[in-house]
Design a protein around this motif. Structure first.
Motif, PDB file in Angstrom:
ATOM      1  N   ALA A   1       0.834  -1.201   0.000  1.00 37.52           N
ATOM      2  CA  ALA A   1       0.000   0.000   0.000  1.00 37.52           C
ATOM      3  C   ALA A   1       0.869   1.251   0.000  1.00 37.52           C
ATOM      4  N   GLY A   2       0.578   2.164  -0.906  1.00 30.80           N
ATOM      5  CA  GLY A   2       1.291   3.434  -0.976  1.00 30.80           C
ATOM      6  C   GLY A   2       0.312   4.576  -1.170  1.00 30.80           C
ATOM      7  N   TYR A   3       0.790   5.798  -0.945  1.00 27.65           N
ATOM      8  CA  TYR A   3      -0.082   6.965  -0.975  1.00 27.65           C
ATOM      9  C   TYR A   3       0.606   8.061  -1.780  1.00 27.65           C
ATOM     10  N   ARG A   4      -0.070   8.481  -2.850  1.00 20.75           N
ATOM     11  CA  ARG A   4       0.487   9.449  -3.798  1.00 20.75           C
ATOM     12  C   ARG A   4      -0.263  10.783  -3.719  1.00 20.75           C
ATOM     13  N   PHE A   5       0.523  11.845  -3.778  1.00 24.32           N
ATOM     14  CA  PHE A   5      -0.019  13.200  -3.749  1.00 24.32           C
ATOM     15  C   PHE A   5       0.302  13.869  -5.089  1.00 24.32           C
ATOM     16  N   TYR A   6      -0.726  14.398  -5.749  1.00 22.67           N
ATOM     17  CA  TYR A   6      -0.556  15.097  -7.020  1.00 22.67           C
ATOM     18  C   TYR A   6      -1.084  16.521  -6.878  1.00 22.67           C
ATOM     19  N   PRO A   7      -0.339  17.514  -7.369  1.00 25.51           N
ATOM     20  CA  PRO A   7      -0.761  18.914  -7.220  1.00 25.51           C
ATOM     21  C   PRO A   7      -2.023  19.270  -7.997  1.00 25.51           C
ATOM     22  N   ASP A   8      -2.425  18.436  -8.979  1.00 22.79           N
ATOM     23  CA  ASP A   8      -3.676  18.691  -9.681  1.00 22.79           C
ATOM     24  C   ASP A   8      -4.880  18.129  -8.940  1.00 22.79           C
ATOM     25  N   LYS A   9      -4.633  17.372  -7.872  1.00 27.95           N
ATOM     26  CA  LYS A   9      -5.725  16.742  -7.114  1.00 27.95           C
ATOM     27  C   LYS A   9      -5.910  17.337  -5.726  1.00 27.95           C
ATOM     28  N   LEU A  10      -4.883  17.977  -5.185  1.00 25.93           N
ATOM     29  CA  LEU A  10      -4.961  18.536  -3.835  1.00 25.93           C
ATOM     30  C   LEU A  10      -4.001  19.706  -3.715  1.00 25.93           C
ATOM     31  N   MET A  11      -4.085  20.415  -2.602  1.00 27.33           N
ATOM     32  CA  MET A  11      -3.200  21.561  -2.372  1.00 27.33           C
ATOM     33  C   MET A  11      -1.906  21.063  -1.735  1.00 27.33           C
ATOM     34  N   GLY A  12      -0.941  20.767  -2.581  1.00 32.25           N
ATOM     35  CA  GLY A  12       0.339  20.254  -2.120  1.00 32.25           C
ATOM     36  C   GLY A  12       1.172  19.828  -3.300  1.00 32.25           C
ATOM     37  N   GLU A  13       2.437  19.512  -3.047  1.00 32.81           N
ATOM     38  CA  GLU A  13       3.338  19.089  -4.113  1.00 32.81           C
ATOM     39  C   GLU A  13       3.353  17.562  -4.210  1.00 32.81           C
ATOM     40  N   GLY A  14       4.153  17.049  -5.152  1.00 35.34           N
ATOM     41  CA  GLY A  14       4.236  15.612  -5.363  1.00 35.34           C
ATOM     42  C   GLY A  14       4.912  14.905  -4.206  1.00 35.34           C
ATOM     43  N   PHE A  15       4.317  13.797  -3.771  1.00 32.44           N
ATOM     44  CA  PHE A  15       4.821  13.099  -2.592  1.00 32.44           C
ATOM     45  C   PHE A  15       4.327  11.660  -2.643  1.00 32.44           C
ATOM     46  N   TYR A  16       5.148  10.734  -2.120  1.00 32.33           N
ATOM     47  CA  TYR A  16       4.765   9.327  -2.017  1.00 32.33           C
ATOM     48  C   TYR A  16       5.190   8.823  -0.651  1.00 32.33           C
ATOM     49  N   LEU A  17       4.332   8.006  -0.020  1.00 34.93           N
ATOM     50  CA  LEU A  17       4.662   7.443   1.286  1.00 34.93           C
ATOM     51  C   LEU A  17       4.141   6.014   1.368  1.00 34.93           C
ATOM     52  N   THR A  18       4.934   5.154   1.991  1.00 34.56           N
ATOM     53  CA  THR A  18       4.526   3.787   2.269  1.00 34.56           C
ATOM     54  C   THR A  18       5.123   3.377   3.605  1.00 34.56           C
ATOM     55  N   ALA A  19       4.489   2.389   4.275  1.00 34.60           N
ATOM     56  CA  ALA A  19       4.935   1.983   5.612  1.00 34.60           C
ATOM     57  C   ALA A  19       4.981   0.468   5.708  1.00 34.60           C
ATOM     58  N   PHE A  20       5.914  -0.024   6.536  1.00 31.18           N
ATOM     59  CA  PHE A  20       6.122  -1.458   6.706  1.00 31.18           C
ATOM     60  C   PHE A  20       6.330  -1.785   8.180  1.00 31.18           C
ATOM     61  N   LYS A  21       6.001  -3.031   8.549  1.00 27.73           N
ATOM     62  CA  LYS A  21       6.328  -3.552   9.876  1.00 27.73           C
ATOM     63  C   LYS A  21       7.343  -4.675   9.718  1.00 27.73           C
ATOM     64  N   LYS A  22       8.394  -4.623  10.534  1.00 27.90           N
ATOM     65  CA  LYS A  22       9.446  -5.627  10.483  1.00 27.90           C
ATOM     66  C   LYS A  22       9.003  -6.885  11.230  1.00 27.90           C
ATOM     67  N   LYS A  23       9.163  -8.037  10.586  1.00 27.30           N
ATOM     68  CA  LYS A  23       8.750  -9.305  11.194  1.00 27.30           C
ATOM     69  C   LYS A  23       9.887 -10.000  11.935  1.00 27.30           C
ATOM     70  N   SER A  24      11.080  -9.997  11.339  1.00 27.39           N
ATOM     71  CA  SER A  24      12.190 -10.759  11.911  1.00 27.39           C
ATOM     72  C   SER A  24      12.902  -9.955  12.985  1.00 27.39           C
ATOM     73  N   ALA A  25      13.506 -10.672  13.928  1.00 26.68           N
ATOM     74  CA  ALA A  25      14.170 -10.011  15.048  1.00 26.68           C
ATOM     75  C   ALA A  25      15.575  -9.542  14.702  1.00 26.68           C
ATOM     76  N   GLY A  26      16.189 -10.093  13.646  1.00 22.50           N
ATOM     77  CA  GLY A  26      17.548  -9.713  13.313  1.00 22.50           C
ATOM     78  C   GLY A  26      18.540 -10.255  14.313  1.00 22.50           C
ATOM     79  N   SER A  27      19.505  -9.449  14.690  1.00 27.34           N
ATOM     80  CA  SER A  27      20.602  -9.923  15.548  1.00 27.34           C
ATOM     81  C   SER A  27      20.412  -9.615  17.023  1.00 27.34           C
ATOM     82  N   GLY A  28      19.210  -9.232  17.399  1.00 26.32           N
ATOM     83  CA  GLY A  28      18.970  -9.027  18.819  1.00 26.32           C
ATOM     84  C   GLY A  28      19.056  -7.577  19.236  1.00 26.32           C
ATOM     85  N   PRO A  29      18.851  -7.292  20.519  1.00 28.42           N
ATOM     86  CA  PRO A  29      18.822  -5.914  21.020  1.00 28.42           C
ATOM     87  C   PRO A  29      20.196  -5.267  20.955  1.00 28.42           C
TER      88      PRO A  29
END
Length: 455
Positions: free
Chosen positions: A277-305
């Motif tokens: 899922a991502g979110y796009r901003f276009y200046p012809d659709k809203l009051m703002g400049e071009g922008f994209y944002l997406t978010a993720f959650k990390k599943k694996s623990a990696g190498s520890g604290p």
């Protein structure tokens, strides 16, 4: 501004792209101005000398302006009462509120933070016991970041100047990492028409490779179940949706969808391979400049604290100094340490956190109170702009013209018989320090921050 056909063709596969409307809004040359209020310092936007138009709908603190003022000559900007920021990028507030528990202390990294728009915004949203590490890899830009974070006045910020790979040793340290990645910049075409000439397919490919390298370098520092928020000011799918697919293929993560209001006219997109899922901003659709944002959650623990830090490279201040600061500072439970002759005030637990962060190049941490000279304090500018000054410190209130002269580092005629240190204020908001002597006053506004222009 007429956009070249090769650029328009390159964006034709971008979700929600409407070439006719996109060209029309760029042809008009219209500019959108917006600011974000500092909730810790400013509660009356109507007190500003310029007119606010209406609220930006995806943030509690942002406003569109009816017209663009000369921000340099707004004393409240220098006091940290507001920040000039592009409206679309304030959508970060939604991403943080919907993916992280902001009601509890968090460790947050803003990786590419200069000049400070997102970091000042994040600081306003976090629990006061959180720690925000604001990093910038380019030294000159790190100085600008430090200046803006000092003006904002938050005490729970550490400003660093490091390459992304320097954070890899902080295994599983951060709850949230925000990466507003260096990109090809097409989302800023309307604001910076000269950037059109520098755009190319090769630049997009180079930026995509750099973005992957940055995320790979920083990934070990994100804890299990931690949140990565990635954004660009690019319309190119290669830097947005395709990059999101690369994240899902490379790391053990899940995409985090966000809720948006249909009235905001944000385009929700889904990456081709893995439906990130991502979110796009276009200046012809809203009051703002071009922008994209997406978010993720990390599943694996990696190498520890993260490993335990050693003893900090600082000392606790003496009882004499602590007692001497009582008439300068509010009664707080802040730790007071001495580092490179400066007295720093650190929120609870920050000294322990700094020990963990010692592998980084730290430019600033907590609030610099000043230097102890003999039997008294030489106060630092950061202390004046913080929320830690005692109510008994003498204050010199200035009118607008005098305030601008102060910000130019000119001598100020005080008209007061009281000698010594005074906080200089405009409309009740502190701008810095002045020291009143027998026949003159010394202006302690930082030389490198002074206003050089005349109205």
């Amino acid at each position: 501004m007429s956009l070249p056909p090769n650029i328009l063709r390159a964006f034709s596969n971008a979700p929600g792209f409407d070439e006719e409307a996109f060209c029309r809004v760029h042809d008009t040359g219209e500019q959108v101005s917006s600011v974000r209020i500092n909730p810790a310092k400013f509660s009356d936007p109507a007190a500003l000398s310029f007119e606010l138009d209406r609220r930006i709908p995806w943030t509690a603190y942002g406003y569109y302006l009816a017209s663009r003022p000369l921000y340099t000559f707004e004393p409240l900007l220098h006091a940290g009462a507001f920040y000039v920021q592009e409206a679309s990028s304030m959508f970060l507030e939604q991403a943080l509120q919907q993916t992280a528990d902001l009601s509890r202390p968090l460790r947050v990294l803003d990786l590419s933070a200069a000049p400070g728009g997102k970091s000042t915004h994040i600081q306003s949203l976090l629990h006061p016991e959180s720690i925000l590490v604001s990093n910038e890899v380019i030294k000159s830009r790190a100085a600008i970041l430090e200046e803006n974070m000092i003006k904002w006045g938050g005490s729970n910020v550490v400003v660093t100047n490091n390459d992304p790979r320097d954070f890899s040793g902080l295994q599983g340290y951060f709850d949230v990492i925000v990466v507003d990645a260096p990109c090809s910049g097409s989302g800023m075409f309307r604001r910076d028409p000269d950037s059109v000439a520098g755009w190319s397919h090769d630049l997009v490919a180079l930026c995509s490779q750099r973005q992957q390298r940055i995320l790979a370098d920083i990934w070990p520092a994100l804890k299990e179940d931690g949140v990565l928020i990635y954004s660009t000011c690019s319309y190119s799918v290669e830097e947005d949706e395709e990059l999101a697919d690369w994240v899902l293929e490379t790391f053990e993560v899940s995409s985090l969808p966000l809720l948006t209001d249909s009235n905001w006219n944000i385009v929700q997109s889904f990456s081709e391979k893995h439906q990130a899922a991502g979110y796009r901003f276009y200046p012809d659709k809203l009051m703002g400049e071009g922008f994209y944002l997406t978010a993720f959650k990390k599943k694996s623990a990696g190498s520890g604290p993260p490993r335990k830090g050693g003893r900090g490279k600082w000392e606790q201040v003496s009882r004499q100094v602590r007692d001497g600061l009582k008439h300068w500072m509010k009664e707080t439970d802040f730790s007071l340490i001495s580092l490179h002759e400066n007295i720093l005030a650190l929120p609870p637990l920050m000294a322990e956190e700094l020990a963990l962060l010692q592998s980084l190049y730290i430019r600033n941490a907590g609030v610099t109170i000043g230097k102890w000279a003999g039997k008294d304090l030489v106060p630092d500018h950061a202390f004046a702009l913080s929320q830690l000054t005692a109510t008994g410190i003498p204050v010199l209130q200035l009118e607008r013209a005098e305030a601008l002269n102060y910000l130019r580092k000119e001598e100020i005629k005080t008209g007061t018989g009281q000698m010594g240190w005074h906080m200089v204020q405009y409309m009740g908001h502190t701008l810095g320090w002045i020291k009143v002597l027998q026949n003159r006053s010394n202006n302690y506004y930082p030389k490198e921050w002074r206003i050089l222009k005349q109205v």
